[in-house]
Scaffold this motif. Sequence first.
Motif, PDB file in Angstrom:
ATOM      1  N   ASN A  45     -57.816  25.919  18.978  1.00 27.42           N
ATOM      2  CA  ASN A  45     -57.188  25.371  20.175  1.00 27.42           C
ATOM      3  C   ASN A  45     -55.772  24.914  19.842  1.00 27.42           C
ATOM      4  O   ASN A  45     -55.574  23.947  19.108  1.00 27.42           O
ATOM      5  CB  ASN A  45     -58.018  24.185  20.688  1.00 27.42           C
ATOM      6  CG  ASN A  45     -57.562  23.700  22.051  1.00 27.42           C
ATOM      7  OD1 ASN A  45     -56.404  23.873  22.427  1.00 27.42           O
ATOM      8  ND2 ASN A  45     -58.461  23.088  22.783  1.00 27.42           N
ATOM      9  N   SER A  46     -54.783  25.613  20.394  1.00 28.02           N
ATOM     10  CA  SER A  46     -53.384  25.310  20.084  1.00 28.02           C
ATOM     11  C   SER A  46     -52.726  24.424  21.132  1.00 28.02           C
ATOM     12  O   SER A  46     -51.524  24.188  21.074  1.00 28.02           O
ATOM     13  CB  SER A  46     -52.586  26.610  19.951  1.00 28.02           C
ATOM     14  OG  SER A  46     -52.722  27.395  21.123  1.00 28.02           O
ATOM     15  N   SER A  66     -52.470  15.182  15.995  1.00 22.19           N
ATOM     16  CA  SER A  66     -52.828  16.119  14.938  1.00 22.19           C
ATOM     17  C   SER A  66     -52.468  17.546  15.353  1.00 22.19           C
ATOM     18  O   SER A  66     -52.778  17.984  16.466  1.00 22.19           O
ATOM     19  CB  SER A  66     -54.323  16.039  14.636  1.00 22.19           C
ATOM     20  OG  SER A  66     -54.715  17.058  13.736  1.00 22.19           O
ATOM     21  N   THR A  67     -51.806  18.265  14.475  1.00 18.97           N
ATOM     22  CA  THR A  67     -51.511  19.684  14.699  1.00 18.97           C
ATOM     23  C   THR A  67     -52.166  20.552  13.623  1.00 18.97           C
ATOM     24  O   THR A  67     -51.811  21.722  13.451  1.00 18.97           O
ATOM     25  CB  THR A  67     -49.985  19.926  14.691  1.00 18.97           C
ATOM     26  OG1 THR A  67     -49.428  19.425  13.464  1.00 18.97           O
ATOM     27  CG2 THR A  67     -49.326  19.207  15.860  1.00 18.97           C
ATOM     28  N   ASP A  68     -53.131  20.003  12.913  1.00 13.28           N
ATOM     29  CA  ASP A  68     -53.853  20.725  11.869  1.00 13.28           C
ATOM     30  C   ASP A  68     -54.871  21.651  12.518  1.00 13.28           C
ATOM     31  O   ASP A  68     -55.824  21.200  13.153  1.00 13.28           O
ATOM     32  CB  ASP A  68     -54.553  19.711  10.956  1.00 13.28           C
ATOM     33  CG  ASP A  68     -55.252  20.370   9.783  1.00 13.28           C
ATOM     34  OD1 ASP A  68     -55.364  21.615   9.765  1.00 13.28           O
ATOM     35  OD2 ASP A  68     -55.703  19.637   8.874  1.00 13.28           O
ATOM     36  N   TRP A  69     -54.677  22.957  12.392  1.00 15.91           N
ATOM     37  CA  TRP A  69     -55.543  23.916  13.064  1.00 15.91           C
ATOM     38  C   TRP A  69     -56.995  23.783  12.620  1.00 15.91           C
ATOM     39  O   TRP A  69     -57.914  24.044  13.410  1.00 15.91           O
ATOM     40  CB  TRP A  69     -55.063  25.348  12.805  1.00 15.91           C
ATOM     41  CG  TRP A  69     -55.240  25.794  11.389  1.00 15.91           C
ATOM     42  CD1 TRP A  69     -54.376  25.623  10.356  1.00 15.91           C
ATOM     43  CD2 TRP A  69     -56.371  26.467  10.838  1.00 15.91           C
ATOM     44  NE1 TRP A  69     -54.885  26.141   9.203  1.00 15.91           N
ATOM     45  CE2 TRP A  69     -56.122  26.666   9.478  1.00 15.91           C
ATOM     46  CE3 TRP A  69     -57.582  26.916  11.366  1.00 15.91           C
ATOM     47  CZ2 TRP A  69     -57.027  27.293   8.621  1.00 15.91           C
ATOM     48  CZ3 TRP A  69     -58.493  27.540  10.525  1.00 15.91           C
ATOM     49  CH2 TRP A  69     -58.200  27.724   9.173  1.00 15.91           C
ATOM     50  N   SER A  70     -57.240  23.349  11.376  1.00 13.13           N
ATOM     51  CA  SER A  70     -58.611  23.257  10.872  1.00 13.13           C
ATOM     52  C   SER A  70     -59.384  22.108  11.507  1.00 13.13           C
ATOM     53  O   SER A  70     -60.610  22.055  11.404  1.00 13.13           O
ATOM     54  CB  SER A  70     -58.607  23.100   9.347  1.00 13.13           C
ATOM     55  OG  SER A  70     -57.982  21.883   8.970  1.00 13.13           O
ATOM     56  N   ASN A  71     -58.670  21.180  12.184  1.00  9.10           N
ATOM     57  CA  ASN A  71     -59.339  20.081  12.882  1.00  9.10           C
ATOM     58  C   ASN A  71     -59.599  20.387  14.345  1.00  9.10           C
ATOM     59  O   ASN A  71     -60.218  19.579  15.045  1.00  9.10           O
ATOM     60  CB  ASN A  71     -58.493  18.800  12.802  1.00  9.10           C
ATOM     61  CG  ASN A  71     -58.428  18.247  11.397  1.00  9.10           C
ATOM     62  OD1 ASN A  71     -59.334  18.469  10.595  1.00  9.10           O
ATOM     63  ND2 ASN A  71     -57.371  17.525  11.083  1.00  9.10           N
ATOM     64  N   ALA A 246     -55.362  29.735  11.091  1.00 14.60           N
ATOM     65  CA  ALA A 246     -55.638  30.186  12.455  1.00 14.60           C
ATOM     66  C   ALA A 246     -56.264  31.577  12.550  1.00 14.60           C
ATOM     67  O   ALA A 246     -55.719  32.465  13.211  1.00 14.60           O
ATOM     68  CB  ALA A 246     -54.353  30.138  13.278  1.00 14.60           C
ATOM     69  N   PRO A 247     -57.432  31.840  11.944  1.00 15.31           N
ATOM     70  CA  PRO A 247     -58.091  33.137  12.138  1.00 15.31           C
ATOM     71  C   PRO A 247     -58.479  33.322  13.599  1.00 15.31           C
ATOM     72  O   PRO A 247     -58.953  32.400  14.259  1.00 15.31           O
ATOM     73  CB  PRO A 247     -59.319  33.035  11.232  1.00 15.31           C
ATOM     74  CG  PRO A 247     -59.573  31.576  11.075  1.00 15.31           C
ATOM     75  CD  PRO A 247     -58.237  30.921  11.095  1.00 15.31           C
ATOM     76  N   THR A 248     -58.287  34.537  14.117  1.00 15.55           N
ATOM     77  CA  THR A 248     -58.495  34.819  15.535  1.00 15.55           C
ATOM     78  C   THR A 248     -59.167  36.179  15.699  1.00 15.55           C
ATOM     79  O   THR A 248     -58.767  37.158  15.082  1.00 15.55           O
ATOM     80  CB  THR A 248     -57.166  34.806  16.299  1.00 15.55           C
ATOM     81  OG1 THR A 248     -56.524  33.543  16.128  1.00 15.55           O
ATOM     82  CG2 THR A 248     -57.383  35.055  17.780  1.00 15.55           C
TER      83      THR A 248
END
Length: 255
Positions: A45-46, A66-71, A246-248
């Motif tokens: 979720n970006s 937070s902008t950490d994609w893993s969170n 960010a795997p998609t």
Amino acid sequence: MKLTKLILFAVIPLFALAAHAQDCPKKDFAPRKGDFTLAATVGYNSYASVKALPGTLANYEVSALSTDWSNKKLMVGIEGGWFFKDLWKLDLGGGVNFTNNPGYSGVPGTMDVAASAEDNMGEIPSYRAVADAQTLTYNVFLGVDRYFRTKKVPNLMWYAGLRVGMAYAQNQMRYDEYESMGKSVAEGWNLRGSIAMGVDYFVLPALYIGFQFEPFAYTYNMTTYKPQEGLSNLDADSHNFGFLAAPTIKIGFKF
């Protein structure tokens, strides 16, 4: 869904289809100049998300979003593309959300906050007002990809490209009660740039599946709160660096 499962669900079907394609007649479904693509994506979720602070406190503190994609949780999105040359594609994606929450006045009770629990026995508690609130969020990104053909599997193409994007969120609240100090507003925005790599397999002339990740990504965030009208902004910012991020998964159509 765990990150490992997301990667496996994307990569295993690609390998299976690629292996199957080597035993089938080599029909070329690869995109050409002028083709358009529209894909459903499953990835992190970006969007930005922020909530206004109550305007009744004596002091306030703030921390950057937070902008950490893993969170972030997984979400479904939409991505459009246009092959302006045979092996070059422009990508565009994003979305907008607006929510309105009507406010309601509070209902006073008979309890005395300074009294003991025994003295308040049988008294009626107060119902606080429901905030009149609005929330706006949007997210947009633009990218360009360079595709590369695979000789043994004509319909399997890998690519590398660049992405730039922005996400914005605003939330404002106003309580209809005497202790409220007016409208409280919170804002947050992200600026993001990344290198993208991925692979697409064109199963049919109009259908493809793909997997993408970002070897490197940078995100700058600014978070701003104005808890009471007339006060100056309370700001916090952050710098985030992501690697193999960010795997998609993509399932799309070509037309």
